[in-house]
Design a protein around this motif. Structure first.
Motif, short mmCIF file in Angstrom:
data_model
loop_
_atom_site.label_atom_id
_atom_site.label_comp_id
_atom_site.label_asym_id
_atom_site.label_seq_id
_atom_site.Cartn_x
_atom_site.Cartn_y
_atom_site.Cartn_z
N ASP A 439 0.80 -1.22 0.00
CA ASP A 439 0.00 0.00 0.00
C ASP A 439 0.84 1.28 0.00
OD1 ASP A 439 -2.63 0.98 -0.21
OD2 ASP A 439 -2.65 1.55 1.90
N VAL A 440 2.09 1.20 -0.48
CA VAL A 440 2.91 2.41 -0.60
C VAL A 440 3.48 2.50 -2.01
CG1 VAL A 440 3.48 2.62 1.85
CG2 VAL A 440 4.91 1.16 0.40
N THR A 441 2.71 2.03 -2.98
CA THR A 441 3.16 2.01 -4.36
C THR A 441 3.53 3.41 -4.87
OG1 THR A 441 1.89 0.03 -4.87
CG2 THR A 441 2.47 1.45 -6.73
N VAL A 442 2.64 4.37 -4.68
CA VAL A 442 2.88 5.71 -5.18
C VAL A 442 4.00 6.39 -4.41
CG1 VAL A 442 1.86 7.99 -5.53
CG2 VAL A 442 0.52 5.94 -6.00
N SER A 443 3.98 6.27 -3.08
CA SER A 443 4.96 6.99 -2.26
C SER A 443 6.35 6.38 -2.33
CB SER A 443 4.48 7.07 -0.81
OG SER A 443 4.16 5.80 -0.30
N MET A 485 1.44 -6.39 -8.28
CA MET A 485 0.57 -7.03 -7.31
C MET A 485 0.43 -6.10 -6.11
SD MET A 485 -0.10 -10.20 -8.52
CE MET A 485 -0.29 -11.41 -7.23
N GLU A 486 -0.71 -5.48 -5.98
CA GLU A 486 -0.92 -4.53 -4.89
C GLU A 486 -1.31 -5.27 -3.61
OE1 GLU A 486 -1.19 -0.60 -3.17
OE2 GLU A 486 -0.10 -1.57 -4.80
N LEU A 487 -0.60 -4.98 -2.52
CA LEU A 487 -0.85 -5.63 -1.24
C LEU A 487 -1.35 -4.63 -0.22
CD1 LEU A 487 2.43 -7.76 -0.98
CD2 LEU A 487 0.20 -8.52 -1.83
N GLY A 488 -1.97 -5.14 0.83
CA GLY A 488 -2.35 -4.30 1.95
C GLY A 488 -1.15 -4.00 2.83
N ILE A 489 -1.40 -3.24 3.90
CA ILE A 489 -0.30 -2.77 4.75
C ILE A 489 0.13 -3.90 5.69
CG2 ILE A 489 0.46 -0.93 6.30
CD1 ILE A 489 -1.92 0.70 5.38
N ALA A 490 0.93 -4.81 5.20
CA ALA A 490 1.46 -5.91 6.00
C ALA A 490 2.78 -6.34 5.39
CB ALA A 490 0.47 -7.07 6.04
N GLU A 491 3.87 -5.94 6.03
CA GLU A 491 5.19 -6.22 5.47
C GLU A 491 5.51 -7.71 5.45
OE1 GLU A 491 5.04 -1.99 6.06
OE2 GLU A 491 4.51 -3.65 7.39
N MET A 492 4.92 -8.49 6.37
CA MET A 492 5.12 -9.93 6.31
C MET A 492 4.62 -10.48 4.98
SD MET A 492 6.58 -11.07 9.12
CE MET A 492 6.09 -12.75 9.46
N ASN A 493 3.46 -10.01 4.55
CA ASN A 493 2.92 -10.46 3.26
C ASN A 493 3.82 -10.05 2.10
OD1 ASN A 493 0.70 -11.70 4.39
ND2 ASN A 493 -0.68 -9.98 4.05
N LEU A 494 4.40 -8.85 2.19
CA LEU A 494 5.30 -8.40 1.12
C LEU A 494 6.44 -9.39 0.93
CD1 LEU A 494 6.47 -6.21 -0.85
CD2 LEU A 494 7.74 -5.37 1.14
N PHE A 495 7.11 -9.75 2.03
CA PHE A 495 8.28 -10.62 1.91
C PHE A 495 7.89 -12.04 1.54
CE2 PHE A 495 10.15 -7.26 4.71
CZ PHE A 495 11.06 -6.81 3.78
N LEU A 496 6.72 -12.50 1.98
CA LEU A 496 6.26 -13.82 1.56
C LEU A 496 5.95 -13.82 0.06
CD1 LEU A 496 4.03 -14.67 4.63
CD2 LEU A 496 6.15 -15.82 3.99
N MET A 497 5.35 -12.74 -0.43
CA MET A 497 5.08 -12.63 -1.87
C MET A 497 6.39 -12.59 -2.65
SD MET A 497 3.00 -12.34 -4.45
CE MET A 497 1.36 -11.69 -4.04
#
Length: 789
Positions: A439-443, A485-497
């Motif tokens: 959820d920080v794609t633009v920033s 792939m747009e994710l919600g605000i969860a860094e654990m999910n980012l690294f798992l993806m």
């Protein structure tokens, strides 16, 4: 029944018993027979393996296909290794050396084990969530027109203990899976109702069922085995079923441990005064009654096969399999059995029940009937293919550094422009990149990339703002051709993806080049999953921005301090912090090649260990614009940037002090050098692009010299150009330890400047002055090394 006189269910039941024995013996041998040279407990999980013996056996011997991928409950590693041994994918020596150096690993490891591990599962909970992201990546790959058509679609399967459901990342994953239309995913819960320290709370099943149903999962309950269902059909069976359903977890476990006589006494006291129930109990011996009460759904091969084969793939499915921890062993049901081990008497009791002769403990079919028929069955098991299940994909060529103009810019802005330049090309590189962000794609400056390459979704979804003619800089269209792939605000999910996408070449036969962006301070929020992804040797580019107290207005909660130390310490991750756009362009181009490397050379003796085998890459970037250095990008600069450092201002033999900076403090370092130069002092400036690369190369060179190699590392070569009397002042917008070690390389006196405490709000000049990393502070530190006139 086949021609050899053994049916499918009978064969899997026999192999379940063999897997249970081998797993139990493996742990016993490691702890009580193999010499213990250091006196430290070896450990192992006999009870946790036992509760999953039938589950794993039914999957591997009955249901799985080669394209299916499995994350095994970490504490079930012994039974997993035993199953691999039965299928010829694991050597006996590895089992004998379980938990010893070079033997089968304590927990299934994709990189350390020699048998067929799909996903490492050493960190509880992460393997479960990883399977869901692997399924999302599989759908992403299969939606592309360039994907391989010869690789069948597989199911992503995870097996977990009920206690693992305490892990928060599982629930973050459930929400993300719902948002992305998760499919082809099975989670199988070993519902043994015991955790590490005791018995789980009553009512957990209802909570589990409700949570999964709320996120659109199909819930399949495997509570009763075939023996129990048959007993329920007898007169009095409904009363027995009602008693089982009402029995507290702790009591059921205790009675399992005590055995058939205890079951008879309890059941007779509570429901056995009814004629039909009394007769039901009387028709069974104590051993038969104990077997009946232990015949829960998770231990019944017939029930497991029936439910697994009836389950589809379009809807994610969770199987809640009732089991007994320690099933089939003398430890069954005892609340202390998680880390407990069978005594010598107990292992002998188990040996007798399995008809294992002393000296034949490791034999494949010892104690089993129809060994030839069992071998024939194993040879026909669909999953037991002779071909490697690890796929390959060609290396994607890079297209060279995407160089930008020379005006003032930040590295974050430069990254966005570099990616936009790649997006404009019709290259294979551009097609294989997939970006993702919590959820920080633009920033984090991914906006231009997404505008050109779109967001991924299985079906087309129009941008409603654009459809309604509402002006917006973000023209976000969703579709199968999308590459974000747009994710919600969860860094654990980012690294798992990132981990799942970074293994796509091996899992699905198609290479992806994943790029994930996040705010630099929030790396720590997903650090367990980042470590897990690197441990699996997943390949990705991690772009962390903004960073440091240079993010002045956001305050301490958004300002990173220790992240460069994470980059240095994390195995499998090469970290960089460039100051200039041309440095960043060089690093990004190199990273796409580095992410795809593999090799069998001695990486421990390379100048930088991972240069041979590659790995993932971490970029720490800044939002602060600085003036660029106009120069030609040649091979010398390129090699130096990738090596980790170069002279921005070269030293002379009269050099008094070196200013060594990393990242955005380039401006302050240059300004301080100019001030000192006004006193006609000799000041050199060392531009460090990667403390990680420099330090690892230095460590590798020192190890190599112990083996007779006399070559110097890159940082030793650089510092050998300055006199021993020269002082070094290091400066970084991060913890000073990142660069403070430079003085140890050749013994130069060093002052390390940096940020050691939480930041706060303010302007950049205010914060730099407060933390003493501004030009004035650098100049003051340098003067400690300059002789007075």
């Amino acid at each position: 029944m086949n021609e050899a006189g053994i049916g499918r269910i009978e064969a899997i039941e026999a192999l379940t018993r063999k897997s249970l024995w081998l797993a139990s013996w493996m742990v016993h041998h490691a702890n009580h027979i193999r010499p213990n040279v250091d006196g430290v407990k070896v450990g192992g999980h006999q009870a946790s393996s036992a509760s999953m013996a039938a589950l794993l056996s039914s999957l591997y011997f009955g249901v799985l296909r080669p394209e299916d991928r499995v994350a095994v409950k970490p504490h079930a590693a012994p039974v997993f290794h035993a199953i691999q041994y039965l299928m010829g994918r694991q050597a006996k020596e590895k089992l004998v050396d379980f938990r010893a150096f070079g033997g089968a690993q304590s927990y299934p490891s994709r990189t350390k084990d020699s048998d067929d591990v799909d996903f490492s599962t050493g960190s509880v909970g992460l393997g479960v969530a990883f399977s869901a992201f692997a399924s999302l990546v599989q759908d992403y790959v299969r939606a592309k027109d360039w994907s391989r058509k010869d690789v069948p679609e597989g199911r992503m399967i995870a097996l977990a203990g009920d206690a693992e459901l305490d892990e928060g990342n599982i629930y973050e994953c459930l929400l993300e899976g719902w948002k992305h239309g998760l499919r082809n995913c099975w989670w199988i819960i070993d519902y043994n109702r015991q955790s590490l320290d005791g018995v789980v709370r009553e009512g957990l099943y209802e909570r589990i069922e409700g949570i999964f149903a709320a996120f659109g999962w199909k819930v399949v309950t495997l509570k009763y085995g075939a023996l129990q269902r048959a007993a329920f059909a007898e007169p009095g069976g409904e009363s027995l079923k009602a008693w089982i359903d009402a029995c507290p977890n702790a009591l059921y476990s205790a009675l399992m441990f005590r055995g058939g006589a205890a079951w008879r006494e309890r059941l007779s006291d509570e429901i056995g005064d009814q004629d039909e129930v009394s007769a039901l109990l009387a028709r069974r011996s104590d051993d038969e009654l104990a077997a009946l009460m232990a015949n829960l759904g998770g231990h019944c091969v017939e029930s497991l096969l029936e439910q697994f084969e009836a389950a589809g793939s379009e809807q994610p499915t969770v199987f809640i399999a009732y089991t007994v921890k320690g099933w089939g062993t003398p430890l069954a049901g005892h609340k202390d059995n998680h880390a407990g081990q069978m005594t010598g008497d107990q292992i002998e009791q188990l040996r007798r029940s399995h008809n294992i002769r002393p000296g034949y403990e490791w034999d494949l079919f010892e104690g089993l009937d129809h060994p030839d028929a069992l071998q024939g069955f194993l040879d026909r098991v669909p999953f037991n293919t002779r071909a490697s299940r690890r796929l390959t994909s060609p290396v994607v060529p890079t297209i060279g550094p995407q160089l930008l103009g020379t005006g003032p810019t930040s590295t974050q802005a430069a990254f966005g422009r570099i990616l936009d330049a790649i997006a404009k090309t019709d290259s294979e590189l551009a097609r294989r990149i997939v970006t993702t962000s919590p959820d920080v794609t633009v920033s984090t400056n991914l906006g231009a990339w997404v505008n050109r390459r779109n967001l991924f979704a299985p079906g087309e979804m129009a941008d409603l703002f654009q459809k309604e003619a509402i002006p917006s800089t973000q023209k976000w269209r969703f579709g199968p051709d999308g590459q974000h792939m747009e994710l919600g605000i969860a860094e654990m999910n980012l690294f798992l993806m990132l981990g799942a996408a970074g293994l796509s070449h091996s899992l699905f036969g198609e290479r992806l080049l994943p790029i994930g962006t996040l705010y630099d301070p929030f790396i720590a929020r997903g650090l367990d999953a980042l470590n897990y992804a690197c441990y699996q040797d997943a390949r990705f580019l991690l772009v962390a921005t903004p960073s440091g107290v240079s993010l002045a207005g956001e305050g301490g909660a958004h300002q990173s301090i220790s992240s460069p130390l994470i980059g240095m310490a994390q195995d499998g991750l090469a970290s960089f912090e460039p100051a200039f756009a041309d440095e960043l362009a060089i690093i990004v181009d190199w990273a796409f090649d580095y992410m795809q490397r593999s090799g069998d050379a001695r990486p421990d003796l390379a100048d930088w260990p991972r240069d041979v085998t590659g790995g993932s890459v971490y970029l720490r970037l800044s939002t602060r614009s600085i003036d660029q250095v106009p120069r030609e990008v040649n091979s010398l600069l390129t090699n130096s940037v990738i090596g980790g450092a170069y002279w921005l201002k070269k030293p002379t033999p009269e050099c008094d002090v070196v200013i060594a900076y990393q990242g955005v403090l380039a401006s302050e370092a240059i300004a301080a050098a100019a001030r000192l130069g006004g006193d006609r002092r000799n000041v050199a400036v060392l531009a460090i692009t990667s403390a990680d690369r420099l330090n690892a190369g230095w460590q590798a060179a020192q190890r190599a010299r112990l083996h007779g190699d006399k070559s110097l590392s890159h940082i030793e070569d650089l510092l050998s150009e300055i006199p021993h009397r020269t002082g070094i002042v290091t400066a970084i917008d991060a913890h000073p330890a990142t660069l403070g070690w430079l003085g140890s390389v050749l013994g130069h006196r060093t002052i390390a400047l940096g940020v050691e405490h939480f930041g706060q709000t303010g302007t950049v000049p205010d914060l730099y002055r407060h933390f003493e990393i501004d030009a004035q502070a650098i100049e003051t530190a340098c003067r400690h090394f300059i002789p007075r006139a």
